[in-house]
Write a protein that holds these residues in place. Sequence first.
Motif, PDB file in Angstrom:
ATOM      1  N   ARG A  75      29.062  23.645  60.873  1.00  0.00           N
ATOM      2  CA  ARG A  75      29.131  23.970  59.442  1.00  0.00           C
ATOM      3  C   ARG A  75      28.379  22.961  58.592  1.00  0.00           C
ATOM      4  NH1 ARG A  75      34.800  25.389  60.419  1.00  0.00           N
ATOM      5  NH2 ARG A  75      35.344  23.199  60.203  1.00  0.00           N
ATOM      6  N   SER A  76      28.327  21.709  59.050  1.00  0.00           N
ATOM      7  CA  SER A  76      27.862  20.625  58.174  1.00  0.00           C
ATOM      8  C   SER A  76      26.569  19.962  58.643  1.00  0.00           C
ATOM      9  CB  SER A  76      28.965  19.570  58.035  1.00  0.00           C
ATOM     10  OG  SER A  76      30.136  20.164  57.556  1.00  0.00           O
ATOM     11  N   HIS A  77      25.863  20.594  59.549  1.00  0.00           N
ATOM     12  CA  HIS A  77      24.507  20.165  59.914  1.00  0.00           C
ATOM     13  C   HIS A  77      24.429  18.776  60.558  1.00  0.00           C
ATOM     14  CE1 HIS A  77      23.320  23.660  57.582  1.00  0.00           C
ATOM     15  NE2 HIS A  77      24.167  23.226  56.660  1.00  0.00           N
ATOM     16  N   PHE A  78      25.435  18.458  61.358  1.00  0.00           N
ATOM     17  CA  PHE A  78      25.301  17.266  62.208  1.00  0.00           C
ATOM     18  C   PHE A  78      25.588  17.668  63.638  1.00  0.00           C
ATOM     19  CE2 PHE A  78      29.774  17.002  60.714  1.00  0.00           C
ATOM     20  CZ  PHE A  78      30.462  16.739  61.876  1.00  0.00           C
ATOM     21  N   ARG A  79      25.284  16.771  64.579  1.00  0.00           N
ATOM     22  CA  ARG A  79      25.559  17.044  65.993  1.00  0.00           C
ATOM     23  C   ARG A  79      26.845  16.348  66.380  1.00  0.00           C
ATOM     24  NH1 ARG A  79      19.935  16.263  69.130  1.00  0.00           N
ATOM     25  NH2 ARG A  79      18.648  17.509  67.747  1.00  0.00           N
ATOM     26  N   PHE A  80      27.586  16.946  67.299  1.00  0.00           N
ATOM     27  CA  PHE A  80      28.763  16.267  67.836  1.00  0.00           C
ATOM     28  C   PHE A  80      28.598  16.074  69.333  1.00  0.00           C
ATOM     29  CE2 PHE A  80      32.907  16.477  70.003  1.00  0.00           C
ATOM     30  CZ  PHE A  80      33.372  15.241  69.575  1.00  0.00           C
ATOM     31  N   ARG A  81      28.916  14.898  69.812  1.00  0.00           N
ATOM     32  CA  ARG A  81      28.887  14.626  71.249  1.00  0.00           C
ATOM     33  C   ARG A  81      30.230  14.006  71.637  1.00  0.00           C
ATOM     34  NH1 ARG A  81      25.429  17.678  70.581  1.00  0.00           N
ATOM     35  NH2 ARG A  81      23.196  17.433  70.950  1.00  0.00           N
ATOM     36  N   LEU A  82      30.862  14.595  72.666  1.00  0.00           N
ATOM     37  CA  LEU A  82      32.170  14.124  73.136  1.00  0.00           C
ATOM     38  C   LEU A  82      31.995  12.979  74.124  1.00  0.00           C
ATOM     39  CD1 LEU A  82      35.283  14.632  73.394  1.00  0.00           C
ATOM     40  CD2 LEU A  82      34.737  16.195  75.267  1.00  0.00           C
TER      41      LEU A  82
END
Length: 149
Positions: free
Chosen positions: A75-82
């Motif tokens: 939704r907010s135009h960033f990447r997430f990495r676990l």
Amino acid sequence: MTENNHIHKIVIVGGGASGLELATRLGQKLGKKQLAEITLIDATATHVWKPLLHEVAAGTLDESEQVEYLAQAYRSHFRFRLGRMEGLNRAKKEIYVAPTLNDKGEELIPGRTFHYDTLVMAIGSVSNSFNIKGVAEHCLFLDSTMQAF
Ligand SMILES: Cc1cc2nc3c(=O)[nH]c(=O)nc-3n(C[C@H](O)[C@H](O)[C@H](O)COP(=O)(O)OP(=O)(O)OC[C@H]3O[C@@H](n4cnc5c(N)ncnc54)[C@H](O)[C@@H]3O)c2cc1C
């Protein structure tokens, strides 16, 4: 974006009260226009605001109070990495994330290296027993969702 088309990489480690807010704002301001690449790394897949951990412990937390990092990233135009950060090389501008394992100790995601131009450390803090005798052994700490379970 710089003259040589290098997009500035901002890596935020820790998606708690501060890191998640920052990633969301930077994503909307810079990520959306591709002025920077924003990556949020957290050891868990969902965010629960710590003042609500007692509701997790009591089993009364409304699911809507949890934020799925991947959905928020989309939704907010960033990447997430676990993954859990386990090392840093400031000279190389790299951080090292440990492999992610399942309950049986099997590797789900291998260890990874992330390069950054700007690094934000937002890993919060945990309760301190101040080495007071008996505290570490007898207190129930409430710093994470896992502890609340
Ligand atoms: C039980 C409890 C009740 C509270 N009640 C209140 C209140 O009523 N009002 C108030 O203002 N404040 C309250 N606080 C304090 C408030 O929650 C913290 O000040 C705030 O969460 C700090 O934000 P932060 O972003 O610095 O860290 P946090 O919110 O703690 O987030 C840190 C994040 O970093 C991640 N992380 C940690 N280490 C790593 C790693 N090595 N690699 C990857 N990710 C990592 C964690 O998974 C977490 O998501 C409370 C805290 C607790 C524990």
